[in-house]
Write a protein that holds these residues in place. Structure first.
Motif, PDB file in Angstrom:
ATOM      1  N   ALA A  67       7.154  54.434  34.324  1.00  0.00           N
ATOM      2  CA  ALA A  67       6.678  53.060  33.804  1.00  0.00           C
ATOM      3  C   ALA A  67       5.892  53.370  32.332  1.00  0.00           C
ATOM      4  N   PHE A  68       5.942  54.496  32.121  1.00  0.00           N
ATOM      5  CA  PHE A  68       5.165  54.723  30.570  1.00  0.00           C
ATOM      6  C   PHE A  68       5.966  54.146  29.609  1.00  0.00           C
ATOM      7  N   PRO A  69       5.261  53.192  28.748  1.00  0.00           N
ATOM      8  CA  PRO A  69       5.891  52.353  28.101  1.00  0.00           C
ATOM      9  C   PRO A  69       6.477  52.934  26.605  1.00  0.00           C
ATOM     10  N   GLU A  70       7.779  52.264  26.282  1.00  0.00           N
ATOM     11  CA  GLU A  70       8.300  52.805  25.005  1.00  0.00           C
ATOM     12  C   GLU A  70       7.222  52.286  23.687  1.00  0.00           C
ATOM     13  N   PHE A 148      -3.508  56.316  24.951  1.00  0.00           N
ATOM     14  CA  PHE A 148      -2.662  55.719  23.677  1.00  0.00           C
ATOM     15  C   PHE A 148      -3.324  55.619  22.543  1.00  0.00           C
ATOM     16  N   ARG A 149      -4.857  55.429  22.435  1.00  0.00           N
ATOM     17  CA  ARG A 149      -5.469  55.338  21.210  1.00  0.00           C
ATOM     18  C   ARG A 149      -5.388  56.752  20.410  1.00  0.00           C
ATOM     19  N   LYS A 150      -5.442  57.948  21.118  1.00  0.00           N
ATOM     20  CA  LYS A 150      -5.266  59.242  20.614  1.00  0.00           C
ATOM     21  C   LYS A 150      -3.731  59.386  20.034  1.00  0.00           C
ATOM     22  N   LEU A 151      -2.679  58.987  20.851  1.00  0.00           N
ATOM     23  CA  LEU A 151      -1.510  58.977  20.209  1.00  0.00           C
ATOM     24  C   LEU A 151      -1.194  58.177  19.199  1.00  0.00           C
ATOM     25  N   ASP A 152      -1.835  57.239  19.165  1.00  0.00           N
ATOM     26  CA  ASP A 152      -1.552  56.152  18.051  1.00  0.00           C
ATOM     27  C   ASP A 152      -1.874  56.732  16.658  1.00  0.00           C
ATOM     28  N   SER A 153      -3.143  57.607  16.760  1.00  0.00           N
ATOM     29  CA  SER A 153      -3.475  58.210  15.477  1.00  0.00           C
ATOM     30  C   SER A 153      -2.751  59.233  15.292  1.00  0.00           C
ATOM     31  N   GLU A 154      -2.584  60.052  16.235  1.00  0.00           N
ATOM     32  CA  GLU A 154      -1.935  61.288  15.917  1.00  0.00           C
ATOM     33  C   GLU A 154      -0.240  61.129  15.425  1.00  0.00           C
TER      34      GLU A 154
END
Length: 198
Positions: A67-70, A148-154
């Motif tokens: 279920a992890f979103p693309e 998600f916040r961390k991945l968005d910036s990374e």
């Protein structure tokens, strides 16, 4: 004359349709997805090993549930593997640990530790088997939304490789932040202190 006009109309229609099909084929999103369904075992492992040699310090590898979103971030690349999460995670960690250039900093969803067996069948076995796979490596936890916040910036600066599995137990995704295997954080701090002193 009427025949010529009809022929020209048909030619223009075909030309317009061909142009639209060609333009649609040329469009490319920022997210790459590679699906493995046939001889998945060798394919995804080969793809992963090729990508691992290009990844380094500050890149991320995620082994995630179904279920992890693309996501739409251009720095994210997906591989779908039609297998359970734990065998995929075991192979990914094995390859990272065998590499000479990177080592993993392991994160899991904090929520996983609060799910009971009657909420998600198989969760207790999953947790026990994942502990065996991690061995003596330290595992950190963080709330799922903060991932998600961390991945968005990374992902704006560094590549994030997401290996999506067919796992259906919630909050089982594992997030691996890659660190340099031959240069420690302590050595980096000493170097910076020396540079700042000059």
């Amino acid at each position: 004359m009427r025949y010529l006009v009809d022929t020209l109309k048909k030619m223009l229609t075909v030309l317009l349709f061909s142009t639209l099909v060609m333009l649609a084929g040329c469009q490319e999103s920022g997210v790459k997805t590679v699906e493995n369904t046939g001889n998945t075992d060798r394919n995804w492992k080969e793809q992963f090993n090729q990508k691992l040699s290009m990844l380094g310090h500050r890149n991320w590898i995620l082994v995630v549930d179904k279920a992890f979103p693309e996501q739409n971030a251009p720095g994210m690349e997906y591989i779908y593997v039609n297998e359970g999460l734990l065998p995929v995670l075991k192979e990914v960690l094995k390859q990272i640990n065998l590499s000479t250039h990177v080592k993993p900093i392991i994160y899991q969803d904090k929520e996983l530790g609060f799910i009971t067996e009657n909420q998600a069948n198989g969760v207790e076995q999953f947790v026990q088997e994942s502990k065996t796979i991690f061995g003596n490596q330290t595992v950190y936890t963080m709330l799922h939304d903060s991932v998600f916040r961390k991945l968005d910036s990374e992902s704006k600066l560094f590549k994030v490789l997401i290996i999506k599995t067919n796992e259906t137990i919630p909050y089982t995704s594992v997030f691996l932040q890659l660190d340099c295997n031959y240069w420690s954080g302590e050595k980096e701090r000493q170097l910076r202190d020396t540079l700042n002193a000059k």
